[in-house]
Design a protein around this motif. Structure first.
Motif, PDB file in Angstrom:
ATOM      1  N   LEU A 156      21.074  40.414  40.430  1.00  0.00           N
ATOM      2  CA  LEU A 156      21.654  41.749  40.447  1.00  0.00           C
ATOM      3  C   LEU A 156      23.017  41.651  39.771  1.00  0.00           C
ATOM      4  O   LEU A 156      23.837  40.802  40.131  1.00  0.00           O
ATOM      5  N   VAL A 157      23.243  42.514  38.784  1.00  0.00           N
ATOM      6  CA  VAL A 157      24.495  42.472  38.021  1.00  0.00           C
ATOM      7  C   VAL A 157      25.087  43.883  38.050  1.00  0.00           C
ATOM      8  O   VAL A 157      24.987  44.636  37.093  1.00  0.00           O
ATOM      9  N   MET A 178      13.239  39.537  45.351  1.00  0.00           N
ATOM     10  CA  MET A 178      13.571  39.111  43.993  1.00  0.00           C
ATOM     11  C   MET A 178      13.003  37.728  43.738  1.00  0.00           C
ATOM     12  O   MET A 178      12.724  36.982  44.661  1.00  0.00           O
ATOM     13  N   ASP A 179      12.903  37.395  42.460  1.00  0.00           N
ATOM     14  CA  ASP A 179      12.523  36.051  42.045  1.00  0.00           C
ATOM     15  C   ASP A 179      13.787  35.237  41.804  1.00  0.00           C
ATOM     16  O   ASP A 179      14.857  35.797  41.545  1.00  0.00           O
ATOM     17  N   VAL A 216      15.475  49.010  41.466  1.00  0.00           N
ATOM     18  CA  VAL A 216      16.545  48.172  40.935  1.00  0.00           C
ATOM     19  C   VAL A 216      15.987  47.396  39.756  1.00  0.00           C
ATOM     20  O   VAL A 216      14.873  46.889  39.798  1.00  0.00           O
ATOM     21  N   ARG A 217      16.769  47.305  38.704  1.00  0.00           N
ATOM     22  CA  ARG A 217      16.351  46.540  37.531  1.00  0.00           C
ATOM     23  C   ARG A 217      17.303  45.350  37.373  1.00  0.00           C
ATOM     24  O   ARG A 217      18.383  45.493  36.811  1.00  0.00           O
ATOM     25  N   PRO A 218      16.890  44.193  37.877  1.00  0.00           N
ATOM     26  CA  PRO A 218      17.763  43.029  37.761  1.00  0.00           C
ATOM     27  C   PRO A 218      17.743  42.455  36.349  1.00  0.00           C
ATOM     28  O   PRO A 218      16.863  42.752  35.549  1.00  0.00           O
ATOM     29  N   MET A 219      18.732  41.613  36.074  1.00  0.00           N
ATOM     30  CA  MET A 219      18.704  40.821  34.846  1.00  0.00           C
ATOM     31  C   MET A 219      17.874  39.580  35.163  1.00  0.00           C
ATOM     32  O   MET A 219      17.894  39.078  36.273  1.00  0.00           O
ATOM     33  N   GLU A 220      17.142  39.098  34.160  1.00  0.00           N
ATOM     34  CA  GLU A 220      16.262  37.957  34.387  1.00  0.00           C
ATOM     35  C   GLU A 220      16.570  36.872  33.365  1.00  0.00           C
ATOM     36  O   GLU A 220      16.757  37.147  32.177  1.00  0.00           O
ATOM     37  N   LEU A 221      16.643  35.635  33.849  1.00  0.00           N
ATOM     38  CA  LEU A 221      16.854  34.508  32.942  1.00  0.00           C
ATOM     39  C   LEU A 221      15.682  34.383  31.989  1.00  0.00           C
ATOM     40  O   LEU A 221      14.525  34.532  32.390  1.00  0.00           O
TER      41      LEU A 221
END
Length: 149
Positions: free
Chosen positions: A104-105, A98-99, A124-129
């Motif tokens: 991960l939410v 990950m960056d 996996v589809r993380p949330m990104e700032l």
């Protein structure tokens, strides 16, 4: 219980690095393999002190050992560090790259999801700032009218 961890090559201010690490440890990560893309003694000291974190400063000695010299593109550095983490002595059942601006939410504990997975890989589809923000995120919106919070 299934264990999971993550690897990340990070170039960010110390508070962002520590927030990223603390957040994923709180989500249940068993191990974090963090590669600091440049010298950061403050972050290194905090990270090194945590028993679930393996931290590496990506200096000339690191790159010489891995591939001879520091790759110019950050994507190549990320790939090589993720591969390095993957090839280490096994400490987790699952490993994600990950960056530092991705989180991960999950709606349920990540280990619970992985316990039910029979696959050898998962998407996996993380949330990104959003750039420059500390509290605005973007996330994947499922197709076909499926809704997620």
């Amino acid at each position: 219980m299934t264990t999971w961890g993550l690897s990340a090559t990070i170039l960010a201010p110390t508070p962002e690095i520590l927030r990223f690490a603390a957040y994923h440890l709180d989500q249940g990560a068993h191990r974090l393999y963090l590669y600091l893309d440049e010298e950061n003694e403050t972050a290194f000291g905090f990270l090194k002190a945590h028993p679930k974190i393996r931290v590496t400063t990506c200096n000339a000695a690191h790159w010489k050992k891995l591939v001879g010299q520091r790759p110019a593109k950050h994507q190549a550095r990320q790939t090589m560090n993720a591969t390095h983490a993957y090839q280490r002595r096994v400490e987790v059942d699952w490993l994600i790259h990950m960056d530092v601006d991705e989180f991960l939410v999950p709606q349920v504990p990540i280990s619970d999801v992985l316990d039910k997975t029979n696959a050898t890989s998962a998407r996996v589809r993380p949330m990104e700032l959003l750039g420059g923000s500390t509290d605005a995120f973007k996330a994947f919106i499922p197709p076909n009218g499926e809704r997620r919070e």
